[in-house]
Design a protein around this motif. Sequence first.
Motif, PDB file in Angstrom:
ATOM      1  N   TRP A   9       0.794  -1.593  -0.040  1.00  0.00           N
ATOM      2  CA  TRP A   9      -0.188   0.244  -0.280  1.00  0.00           C
ATOM      3  C   TRP A   9       0.567   0.853  -0.087  1.00  0.00           C
ATOM      4  O   TRP A   9       0.728   2.160  -0.847  1.00  0.00           O
ATOM      5  CB  TRP A   9      -0.915   0.004   1.537  1.00  0.00           C
ATOM      6  N   CYS A  12       1.970   1.748  -3.222  1.00  0.00           N
ATOM      7  CA  CYS A  12       0.583   2.042  -4.357  1.00  0.00           C
ATOM      8  C   CYS A  12      -0.186   3.764  -3.972  1.00  0.00           C
ATOM      9  O   CYS A  12       0.154   4.608  -4.716  1.00  0.00           O
ATOM     10  CB  CYS A  12      -1.076   1.488  -3.711  1.00  0.00           C
ATOM     11  N   LEU A  13       1.161   4.821  -2.782  1.00  0.00           N
ATOM     12  CA  LEU A  13       0.573   5.803  -2.686  1.00  0.00           C
ATOM     13  C   LEU A  13       1.065   6.934  -3.204  1.00  0.00           C
ATOM     14  O   LEU A  13       0.828   7.445  -3.676  1.00  0.00           O
ATOM     15  CB  LEU A  13       0.263   5.820  -1.041  1.00  0.00           C
ATOM     16  N   THR A  16       0.499   6.679  -6.698  1.00  0.00           N
ATOM     17  CA  THR A  16      -0.398   6.820  -7.045  1.00  0.00           C
ATOM     18  C   THR A  16      -0.563   8.565  -6.545  1.00  0.00           C
ATOM     19  O   THR A  16      -0.727   9.143  -7.516  1.00  0.00           O
ATOM     20  CB  THR A  16      -1.690   6.714  -5.801  1.00  0.00           C
ATOM     21  N   VAL A  17      -0.242   9.455  -5.741  1.00  0.00           N
ATOM     22  CA  VAL A  17       0.099  10.680  -5.685  1.00  0.00           C
ATOM     23  C   VAL A  17       1.318  11.328  -6.017  1.00  0.00           C
ATOM     24  O   VAL A  17       1.578  12.128  -5.976  1.00  0.00           O
ATOM     25  CB  VAL A  17       0.305  10.389  -4.220  1.00  0.00           C
ATOM     26  N   SER A  70      -3.088  18.043  -3.919  1.00  0.00           N
ATOM     27  CA  SER A  70      -2.764  16.523  -3.732  1.00  0.00           C
ATOM     28  C   SER A  70      -1.871  16.396  -2.222  1.00  0.00           C
ATOM     29  O   SER A  70      -1.841  15.640  -0.664  1.00  0.00           O
ATOM     30  CB  SER A  70      -2.683  15.388  -4.224  1.00  0.00           C
ATOM     31  N   SER A  74      -2.594  15.291   1.723  1.00  0.00           N
ATOM     32  CA  SER A  74      -1.829  13.712   2.050  1.00  0.00           C
ATOM     33  C   SER A  74      -1.708  14.317   2.997  1.00  0.00           C
ATOM     34  O   SER A  74      -1.248  13.211   4.186  1.00  0.00           O
ATOM     35  CB  SER A  74      -0.304  13.129   1.097  1.00  0.00           C
ATOM     36  N   ARG A  95      -8.806   7.522  -7.868  1.00  0.00           N
ATOM     37  CA  ARG A  95      -7.553   7.164  -7.094  1.00  0.00           C
ATOM     38  C   ARG A  95      -6.718   7.801  -6.234  1.00  0.00           C
ATOM     39  O   ARG A  95      -6.514   7.275  -5.439  1.00  0.00           O
ATOM     40  CB  ARG A  95      -6.912   6.873  -8.375  1.00  0.00           C
ATOM     41  N   VAL A  96      -6.916   8.759  -6.183  1.00  0.00           N
ATOM     42  CA  VAL A  96      -5.857  10.167  -5.785  1.00  0.00           C
ATOM     43  C   VAL A  96      -6.500   9.214  -3.888  1.00  0.00           C
ATOM     44  O   VAL A  96      -6.065   9.532  -3.261  1.00  0.00           O
ATOM     45  CB  VAL A  96      -5.604  11.112  -5.937  1.00  0.00           C
ATOM     46  N   ALA A  99      -6.317   6.655  -2.369  1.00  0.00           N
ATOM     47  CA  ALA A  99      -4.786   6.441  -1.792  1.00  0.00           C
ATOM     48  C   ALA A  99      -4.599   6.994  -0.717  1.00  0.00           C
ATOM     49  O   ALA A  99      -3.824   6.369   0.302  1.00  0.00           O
ATOM     50  CB  ALA A  99      -3.683   6.798  -2.781  1.00  0.00           C
ATOM     51  N   GLU A 102      -6.629   5.287   2.422  1.00  0.00           N
ATOM     52  CA  GLU A 102      -5.996   3.790   2.413  1.00  0.00           C
ATOM     53  C   GLU A 102      -4.805   4.140   3.452  1.00  0.00           C
ATOM     54  O   GLU A 102      -4.697   3.387   4.593  1.00  0.00           O
ATOM     55  CB  GLU A 102      -5.628   2.842   1.254  1.00  0.00           C
ATOM     56  N   ALA A 103      -4.152   4.995   3.408  1.00  0.00           N
ATOM     57  CA  ALA A 103      -2.916   5.817   4.163  1.00  0.00           C
ATOM     58  C   ALA A 103      -3.281   6.107   5.234  1.00  0.00           C
ATOM     59  O   ALA A 103      -2.825   5.831   6.376  1.00  0.00           O
ATOM     60  CB  ALA A 103      -2.097   7.131   3.678  1.00  0.00           C
TER      61      ALA A 103
END
Length: 189
Positions: A9, A12-13, A16-17, A70, A74, A95-96, A99, A102-103
């Motif tokens: 993850w 992925c983050l 994505t970011v 973003s 984040s 998607r952002v 992510a 999920e973080a």
Amino acid sequence: MRVRHSRRWATCLVVTVAAGIPTGCGGAAQPSGEPVPGAPAAAEARPDAAAEEAAGKAALAAYSGYLAASGTASRRGDPRHPELARYAADPLLTRVRLAIREAKEHGAMRTGKLVSDPTVTSVDLASTPPTVEIQDCLDATGWRLVYAKDHRPVPGARGGRWLATATATRYPDGRWLISTSASHQDQPC
């Protein structure tokens, strides 16, 4: 097992970011400054050059806004940060947001600064909808994914410099929004 899941993850983050945060990697060929014999003057060959330049500037402004929004979202762990929708569109927006959510669910957040210096690689005003392609060399050496509780680095999250690409799309209301973005971590810059 938890570390392996955390790495997945975290990667992925980061992808994505960071996909939206570029710095000019590589360069376009520079014109020699000498006219080609028999070639029409630039103004005659490209009557829409001013429109393309304006589109490129608007797309770069949207891209910079997307990166800033973003980054803020984040750092705050706020997938519904209102500035995201001001600069990004689906499928990238979803998607952002996923992510970031999920973080946050894993207790992680971003710290530091992502460095970007994007360039326009192509403008297509004849397509439906019109698009602008952007290339960036993201410098994420100071952009860290950490646990919010104690600011320890998340295993598997890495910094570095790599190529990123994005597409800005002009929507019917005239706004340029970033609709796609990709991080190419296998292509350092």
